[in-house]
Every structure is written in C-alpha cells, then in structure tokens.
Write an enzyme that holds these catalytic residues in place. Structure first.
Site, mmCIF file in Angstrom:
data_model
loop_
_atom_site.group_PDB
_atom_site.id
_atom_site.type_symbol
_atom_site.label_atom_id
_atom_site.label_comp_id
_atom_site.label_asym_id
_atom_site.label_seq_id
_atom_site.Cartn_x
_atom_site.Cartn_y
_atom_site.Cartn_z
ATOM 1 N N VAL A 132 0.644 4.901 5.545
ATOM 2 C CA VAL A 132 -0.343 3.831 6.434
ATOM 3 C C VAL A 132 1.016 2.791 6.862
ATOM 4 O O VAL A 132 1.166 2.164 7.898
ATOM 5 C CB VAL A 132 -1.196 3.014 5.653
ATOM 6 C CG1 VAL A 132 -1.586 1.621 6.363
ATOM 7 C CG2 VAL A 132 -2.500 3.949 5.496
ATOM 8 N N GLY A 142 0.774 -1.326 -0.133
ATOM 9 C CA GLY A 142 -0.031 -0.021 0.184
ATOM 10 C C GLY A 142 0.725 1.359 0.001
ATOM 11 O O GLY A 142 1.850 1.366 -0.662
ATOM 12 N N GLU A 167 5.475 -3.495 0.873
ATOM 13 C CA GLU A 167 5.710 -3.169 -0.561
ATOM 14 C C GLU A 167 4.938 -1.981 -0.924
ATOM 15 O O GLU A 167 3.542 -1.842 -0.636
ATOM 16 C CB GLU A 167 5.089 -4.295 -1.067
ATOM 17 C CG GLU A 167 5.535 -5.807 -1.209
ATOM 18 C CD GLU A 167 6.758 -5.872 -1.807
ATOM 19 O OE1 GLU A 167 6.811 -5.450 -2.974
ATOM 20 O OE2 GLU A 167 7.762 -6.492 -1.627
ATOM 21 N N CYS A 214 1.720 -0.085 -8.969
ATOM 22 C CA CYS A 214 2.623 0.506 -8.288
ATOM 23 C C CYS A 214 3.963 0.471 -9.079
ATOM 24 O O CYS A 214 4.936 1.409 -8.753
ATOM 25 C CB CYS A 214 2.823 -0.319 -6.923
ATOM 26 S SG CYS A 214 2.871 -1.984 -6.968
#
Lengths: 470, 502
Positions: free
Chosen positions: A192, A188, A210, A244
C-alpha cells in the site's frame, strides 16, 4: 467535486485564514487531545478490547499514555520549536539576519494502522497540529471499534474546520489519495505504501512511510539468558505479536538455543500462565484473514513447534509460539509474521548472523542481546536498521527524544517528539538585508575583472580549519 | 563494441564507447552498463571503506584538488556550454563547491559522532543516541544551468555521509559532463564513484534500477517522473525543482540599489538559474523609476552592446533559445533590450512591461535573460497573486518597510526567502536550501547535505543487570503497577519534563 474534494477544500480555506498559526490555537488543540484521552479512557479501553482483546494495561501504556506524553511534550516545547533558528553568519553577512523559519505545510493526510489504532493516528496528528497544519485523519477500517470511536470523538474535541476524520477501506483510501495534500503520513505495509507514494508523486507531495519488515533479534552467547528470555517474550508477545517493531525472529548459536528454549518456556508461563488462552493479559489476532495467514505460516513451516502452537479459530487465538529448526527459505521467513510466533534460526557465528541480516531488507528494528559491549558496537556498526536496541525490545520507540522511523524498505522519514514537528514543517531559509553597504556588493557586479575576482575570493573562500567568510 | 568486463576504470569504458559511437553528441547510456556500475558500487560499499572518516576526508580533499588543478579546463568547458564568463565560473561554480567540500572536511568528525539525547527516568542508566549511517548507493542527477555546482555539491554531501555514488550530469551541458567523466575517475575512488551520461530516454531506464536515495535537480515534470519511479522501490528522494520565483518591489524602497541587485541576479549566467527572480511584481508608483534604473544598470554591467560584453553569457542550446524568444514575442512590451541572434543563441538582457497574468512569460518558467514586470497596486495584491500560484523555490522582496517584508514573509510560503537581495540565501553553507510544494522536497547544502544522504539511526543500549523500573511492565498485569506507571508518566506535565516507563 467529490465529498473528499469538498473536505480538503474546506480545510485549505481554514488554513488560508491562518487560524492554525498562533501557538495558543495549537496548544488548545493539543490540550483537547489530552482531554479526549483522559475523559474517554474507559471507552477507548473497551474499543481496543473489542478489536484486539488488548488488555487494559497495554492500552493504557502503549496507546493512551504514549499519546498523552507526546501531546504534553509538544505543549511544553512548542514555543522553542516555533522560534526561528538563527544561524552562524559569515563576516560578509554580519549586518544581515539569517535564520530558518518553521512553517506549516498546509493540509496533511494521516493514514493510521490497526495494531495501535489510537497511537498511530494521534501521535502523527499531534505533530501535524503542533506544526500548525490542518489535517485529514483516516483510521484503519480493520480496527473498526476504535476507528468508530475516534470518528465520533475527534470532531467533538478538535476544531472541525481544521481537522476531519474520514472512514473507509481500500476504495475510499484510493479516492482520498487523488486529492492534493501537502504531506502524507502513512503507517502500514509495503505494497500500500508504494501506491501511496505513487499517488503522492502526481502532486509532488512529500511522504512519511512507517512500514515494517522482519526485525531480527540476535541472541549472542554472553547474554544473560533469563533476562534476555523475559525481555524477548515481553517484546514479541505484547499485543499478541502485532507490533511493527516486535522482534520477528531470533538468530543464535545452537548452544545458546539450548539454553534459551527452557528460559523462554519459563517466561511464557510466568507472564501468561500455563494456559495463555485463559490469561486476561494476552491479546487476539485482529481479524479472520490475519488469523488464517498466521495459522497457515505455522502449518506450512518446515520447522518444529517447540512451545505453544495451539490455535482457536472462534476466538482468533494463537498461543505464544516458538518455532525451531527454521531455515532461511521457510515460508515463515518470507514475510513479516505480525503475530505471536517466534522462529529461532541457528547460526554458527556472529559474522554469519551479520551476513544473514545484511542479505535481507533493512529492518525497522534490530535487537541484540549480549553481555559484551564490543559485540554491541560491532553489530551496530555492521548493520543498518531503522532503530537499534541492545538487551531489550520495543523500548527505543518510547524514548521521545529519539527519532522513530525506518530505512530502505522499512520506511521513509521519521517522527516522535520534535521530529514529528519537523516532519510536518517546512524549514524555510530566510535572509534579510538592508540597502546599506552597497559598496561591498560592487565587487560582484559586471563588468567582471580579474582584480574584482581576486578581492572577492579573498573575502569568500572557506579555508581548511579556519573561519568561514561566506 | 562492448567494454571489456575486466576493465578497471569506467573512464576507459567510456573512451572506448566514444571511439566507436556515431556522430551523436553523447554516448548512449546502456542499462547493462548502469547495472554493472551499480553492482560495483554495492560491492565497494560492502567492503566498508566509505565508513571510515579518513577515506571520506581523502575523497573530499581530492575533489577540491580536482577543482583547483583543473580550473582553466572548467572555465573553458563552461564557456563552451554556456558562454559563462570566467568570473562566474570561478565564483558560482568552483568556489561554491570548494567551500562545501572544505566545510564538510572541517565538520565531518562532529557530524559522524553519535548525538546523545536527553533520557527518561527509565533509560537514565542506558545510552541513548542517534548515529548517522550512509544510505548506500545514491543517484545524483544534476542539472545543466550550473553544471559543476549542481552535480558536485550534492556529491560532497553523499561522499561525506559515506555513500557510493552514481552521478549523472546533464547531457545538455555536454562539455562539462565530458570533463567530469574524464576527471572524476582520476581523482576519486573508481570503485565507489561513477559518472554516467545520457539523454531523457536513458533516465527512464536508469530509474528502473534500485538506489538508496535519488537526488534530482531539474524540472517539475521530470521530478514527478523520478518520484513515481522511486515509489516502486520506496526509495527516498530529494527534488530541487525550478519554477517561477517572484520578486516584489515595494513603493518604499531604494529603487537604484534594488535594480542593481535584481539585475545582477536575473542576468548572470544569461538568466539560466533556478534561484534568480523570474518576474517582478512592481508597485505602480515605482515602475517607471525601476525600469530606468534597470536600463542604467544594464548599461553599466554589459555596455551598450551586451553581445560584445565578456561578462554576459549565451543560452545553452537552440531549444532554449527558441523557448525564450517565443515567450518574449508573445508577452507584453519590450522596455529594455529585446535583441536576439539565433546563430549565437544570444538574447540581450531584456525587460518586459505591460505584462498580463495570462501572458506566456507569466505562465511558464523563463530560464533566460528576460525579466517581465507586472504592476500591482499594493503589497497585499502581490501577496494574493503569489499565493494563487504554486509555492516557488525562492521568493524575493525589496522594501525598506520592515512591516512589508514581515508580511510578505509570513503570508507566503517558498523554499527560501530573501529581502533586499537575491540568490545569496542559496549560496550560504549554513542555510538549508530546497523547495516546498511544487518546488520540491528535501534540502541540502552544508550539514543538510550530510543529513540528506544519511540514515539517522536511533540506538538504545541497555544492560540486563538492572531491571529497575521495567519489572512493572510484565504480565501478569496488575492495576497497582499500572497506577504507578501512570503516576510517573503524569509527572511530565507538571515538571516540564517527560517520562515514559516501559
């Protein structure tokens, strides 16, 4: 005890019975995952269509097929991964057994992301299962059709005493993170991730993070412009830019840009037609918040829309867009775009491009398009990134024998293939001796003397270019 | 008086600071000094010199020279800090680091080479490999119990991997720290490697800065603090944390030899070791014999008055002495030893019996020359006891029954494991050394150190001349192409290979 506490305790108790240890159990669970994917292909395609308007083709190759491959690869190699690794022994240890055991960590937590909701939950889970752990899986609440489907299917296929699915958003995740796990695997965003690592530090839980970032694509003058454009377009607009590892922005010289722009325009038309909104092969933005975020990036940008730029709120549609005349301080260069927008920044030289990249956070991926192998070597050696790929995009993460992960703010740790197994294992060094040869040990016991020291030194010193004795 | 900004060597800064400081033991670490050192290190890193193999080799060889040329000084400071006998200093500190450095020198070329991986059908014309890169500027915080080894072995790994380093040895082993601060700038590149010192409050300040990896050896509580600080900047950490290392002595065992090996491990360095057995779980059948054997061993090792033995150490400071003394006084019964001298920080090699699980000696890490023995009725009881506690850094078992050893190994978890001896598994350059669970995360020694301080970057080098199978992947998507791709992927299960077409 909270609900989550009870769930984790149940898994811990199961882990304690050692049922996840035998290879047969692990293989049976991995086979069940393959079955889950094969038997529910239609439902998964539908769920991803609802969440991201992901084309069936993309779902099949980047979600279902990828997870099936990982599971099969793990099944095929499990025996060799589980075997203890014997190490080269010194003369002194000749009669002893020295090896590294691969042991499961215990109960692990896997927090998935919404852009590839099946792959980003199942691929880590496959690693956790292969390594003999129990796991709590928390799919992303943003991709809610897929997450609901996984929540329904996983308990049907996997052993419920060893694997649990938990749903929810930020509040539930925070509560879940109060529990003690033996490893936390998170995919994410950076903010966070910080909370995850902070929560993990209370229990000294190791983490794999990741993350993402802005992955640069350097397009150098000697590249094949047509092929480059096609591969860039494919990599950037796959999953409507929500990857990503997608190239986030392009760095090239003004001359290259002049050649690249028409090629990009042609490719976009070839791949998505003249009206990408009508193409069945182009996705949508996950939700209203992200749609507005990307739309605002576009409207606040000081650059110019060269290709695309159309948006449609009802459908959360943003056209494949190319921005030019973008500077480093532009809003679009301040955060990961995560959408179908490709800014092009011009630089005067390769050195300037390399310096530009090195001034910024280390990205998850770095792409280079060039026909000159010397340029490849230079860029690869002068920059750092999670992964590096020349003359293509995205593919380095599909090579199962390569570790996939970030560095610096793009992440901590890595996985895929054997590296997933290693991530979820503890490598325990073991030395087994007997009671014999105690006369050899006498040298090391007090009372100490110079003679004993001399003799021991002769036996134990490493010499340059010669064999190791200890 | 602040150091002059144009001063080229941190050693000179510290000498200046020391001249002007008060009578406090070590110079207070200032945040501005650290910030400056970090900036310098980043500049040195950007110059690219640490990327070169010759540079790294030269630094590693210089480190070896430093240890060889100053052996007597090291022996002297370790004696001042821990009353460490020369024998122990040479073997467990100097030679250990030398071996690690030479192992790195001998293998560096291999480690620095790209590792080519098996390719898929689609990437068969490409180059796919993993290349190791330095992480950047790493922070190494070493502990005091083996201050040379615990600081310099990680340093070897960091240097071999091409990083710049800020090394912070413990202020508790102050003489050794001062020696390292003086020597390292004379042997290693002064732009790339820096040694700093300071106390616990300075650590908090230091952790505010951004490093590319933090390597910490020490206590659990501080380990948590380090990880929490690292979370702010998502800095990866390696934590090697102390705890209670259990040692099970089975009824089927050569008690005499077991006693020798256990006593050696427990009482060397006056018990101040992260890897020594912390307590014994002894089968009732052999307890009496074990205690007798330990008593006789200790007599053989240190004589009737260990206080006069040149082979026995002292506790590092008054605080630790008090901690260990209080544990002894509140736990079980002294079966061997028990003598203490506060002024000398001396505690005799001591064995405690009739120890209960609730005794302080069974609840807290001992860190001194005291070995509590708790009885159990079976190996299974020992296993259950061990599993109730946090995973230890090391786990030991003494038994001639292979089944007992195997059971102990498979039914428990620990950083590392050794049967019928101890400590050795932490000294072998070919075995990874580290903790699990509460005893830490990550590992080092040998190649593991190199890997810990590297980023392994995956690289795929393609060309654009051949668009062989990849043409299938582009929109407009066709079911036909999809079937082809799925068929090729499904070959994997049958052929024991794998295939991802993208």
């Amino acid at each position: 005890m909270s609900d989550y506490g009870a769930i984790v305790q149940k898994l811990r108790d199961s882990f304690g019975t050692r049922k996840t240890r035998p290879a047969e159990f692990r293989i049976s669970q991995l086979n069940s995952i393959v079955k889950l994917l094969r038997e529910n292909e239609g439902a998964i395609v539908e769920a991803l269509e609802r969440d991201l308007r992901k084309p069936k083709f993309e779902t099949m190759i980047s979600e279902i097929s990828m997870a099936i491959n990982e599971a099969n690869y793990a099944i095929n190699h499990l025996a060799s991964w589980m075997k203890p690794e014997h190490v080269e022994k010194s003369l002194v240890m000749k009669f002893d057994e020295c090896f590294i055991r691969k042991e499961p960590l215990g109960v692990v937590l896997i927090i998935g992301a919404w852009n590839y909701p099946v792959q980003l939950v199942l691929v880590p889970l496959i690693g956790a299962i292969a390594a003999g752990n129990c796991a709590v899986v928390k799919p992303s609440e943003l991709s809610d059709s897929t997450s609901s489907l996984l929540t329904e299917l996983l308990p049907k296929y996997l052993d419920q005493s060893c694997f649990s699915v938990v749903c929810g958003g930020a509040k539930e995740t925070t509560e879940l993170l109060e529990q003690r796990f033996d490893h936390i695997f998170y995919t994410g965003g950076v903010s966070v991730a910080r909370s995850v690592m902070r929560a993990a530090s209370c229990h000294l839980t190791p983490v794999t993070l990741e993350l993402g970032g802005k992955s640069p694509a350097l397009v150098e003058g000697s590249c094949d412009v047509t092929a480059t454009a096609r591969r860039l377009v494919w990599a950037r607009f796959f999953n409507a830019g929500q990857s990503c590892v997608a190239p986030d922005y392009v760095l090239c010289s003004p001359e290259t840009r002049r050649l690249l722009l028409p090629a990009l325009r042609d490719c976009i038309t070839q791949l998505y037609g003249t009206e990408p909104r009508e193409s069945r092969d182009f996705g949508r933005i996950i939700n209203q918040r992200h749609f507005e975020r990307i739309r605002d990036l576009l409207s606040n940008s000081q650059g110019r829309v060269e290709i695309g730029g159309e948006t449609e709120e009802g459908e959360r549609y943003i056209a494949p867009t190319v921005l030019v005349d973008v500077s480093e301080s532009d809003p679009v260069m301040q955060e990961e775009i995560f959408g179908p927008v490709l800014p092009i920044l011009t630089v005067e030289s390769l050195e300037e491009a390399i310096n530009f990249i090195n001034r910024r956070e280390k990205p998850l991926a770095l792409y280079l398009y060039t026909g000159d192998s010397k340029v490849v070597t230079k860029v690869m050696e002068c920059t750092s990134s999670g992964g590096f790929c020349s003359n293509d995009g995205l593919v380095h993460m599909t090579v199962i024998t390569l570790p996939f992960g970030g560095v610096g703010s793009s992440g901590v740790g890595r996985y895929h293939g054997r590296f997933s197994f290693d991530t979820f294992s503890h490598q325990r060094s073991c030395v087994l001796r007997g009671f014999g040869l105690e006369w050899a040990n006498q040298l090391r016991y007090p009372p100490y003397s110079e003679q004993k020291l001399e003799r021991l030194l002769q036996a134990t010193q490493e010499r340059k270019w010669s064999c190791t004795l200890l | 008086m602040l150091p002059s900004p144009s001063s080229p060597s941190p050693a000179r800064w510290f000498r200046t600071l020391r001249r002007t400081k008060s009578t406090e033991q070590s110079s207070k670490l200032s945040l501005s000094v650290c910030t400056e050192l970090l900036r310098k290190s980043r500049e040195a890193l950007a110059s690219g010199r640490t990327l070169r193999e010759e540079f790294r080799l030269s630094q590693l060889e210089a480190l070896v020279r430093m240890l060889v040329e100053n052996e007597d000084e090291f022996v002297d400071v370790l004696h001042k800090d821990l009353h460490k006998p020369r024998f122990e200093t040479v073997l467990s500190e100097l030679i250990l680091v030398k071996n690690e450095a030479l192992f790195a020198v001998n293998n560096l070329k291999k480690w620095m080479n790209p590792e080519y991986v098996a390719r898929s059908l689609v990437t068969s014309l490409d180059e796919c490999f993993v290349v190791s890169e330095p992480l950047g500027v790493v922070l190494i915080i070493g502990s005091w119990s083996s201050p040379v080894q615990l600081n310099l072995v990680p340093l070897v790994g960091a240097v071999a991997a091409g990083n710049c380093v800020i090394l912070k040895p413990s202020e508790i082993s102050s003489h050794t720290t001062e020696l390292l601060q003086r020597l390292i700038p004379s042997y290693l590149d002064t732009e790339c490697y820096h040694v700093i010192s300071g106390g616990p409050s300075d650590l908090t300040d230091l952790l505010e800065l951004k490093f590319d990896h933090i390597f910490y050896t020490g206590s659990r509580a501080t380990g948590q603090q380090v990880m929490q600080a690292a979370a702010r900047s998502l800095t990866p950490v390696t934590l090697v944390l102390g705890g209670k290392n259990p040692c099970y002595v089975d009824r089927e065992c050569d008690v005499g030899i077991a006693a020798q090996r256990i006593a050696w491990a427990r009482f060397h360095n006056a018990g101040q070791s992260d890897v020594a057995p912390d307590f014994v779980l002894c089968h009732t059948d052999v307890q009496a014999r074990l205690i007798l054997a330990l008593r006789s061993c200790l007599l053989q090792f240190y004589g009737p008055e260990p206080r006069h033995s040149a082979s026995f150490g002292r506790l590092v400071n008054a605080e630790l002495f008090t901690h260990v003394r209080d544990l002894v006084l509140a736990s079980g019964k002294v079966a061997v030893g028990g003598e203490m001298d506060e002024a000398e920080k001396y505690i005799a090699p001591t064995v405690l019996t009739d120890v209960l699980e609730s005794d302080p000696a069974m609840q807290q890490e001992i860190r001194g020359p005291v070995l509590p023995i708790m009885t159990v009725y079976s190996a299974d009881e020992a296993i259950n006891y061990i599993r109730r506690k946090e995973k230890p850094l090391c786990l030991y078992v003494f038994s001639s029954d292979r089944k007992v050893i195997s059971n102990m190994m498979t039914c428990t978890s620990s950083g590392s494991f050794c049967a019928n001896d101890s400590v050795l598994q932490s000294m072998m350059v070919v075995l990874p050394f580290g903790g699990v669970g509460a005893s830490g995360m990550g590992s080092y020694h040998g190649r593991c150190s190199f890997n810990t301080f590297s980023h392994r970057k995956s690289c795929v080098l393609r060309n654009t001349r051949v668009e062989c199978v990849t043409y299938l992947r582009y929109p407009p998507y066709e079911d036909r192409s999809l079937s082809l791709m799925m068929w090729a992927s499904s070959l994997s299960r049958r052929s024991q290979a794998w295939c991802q077409i993208l």
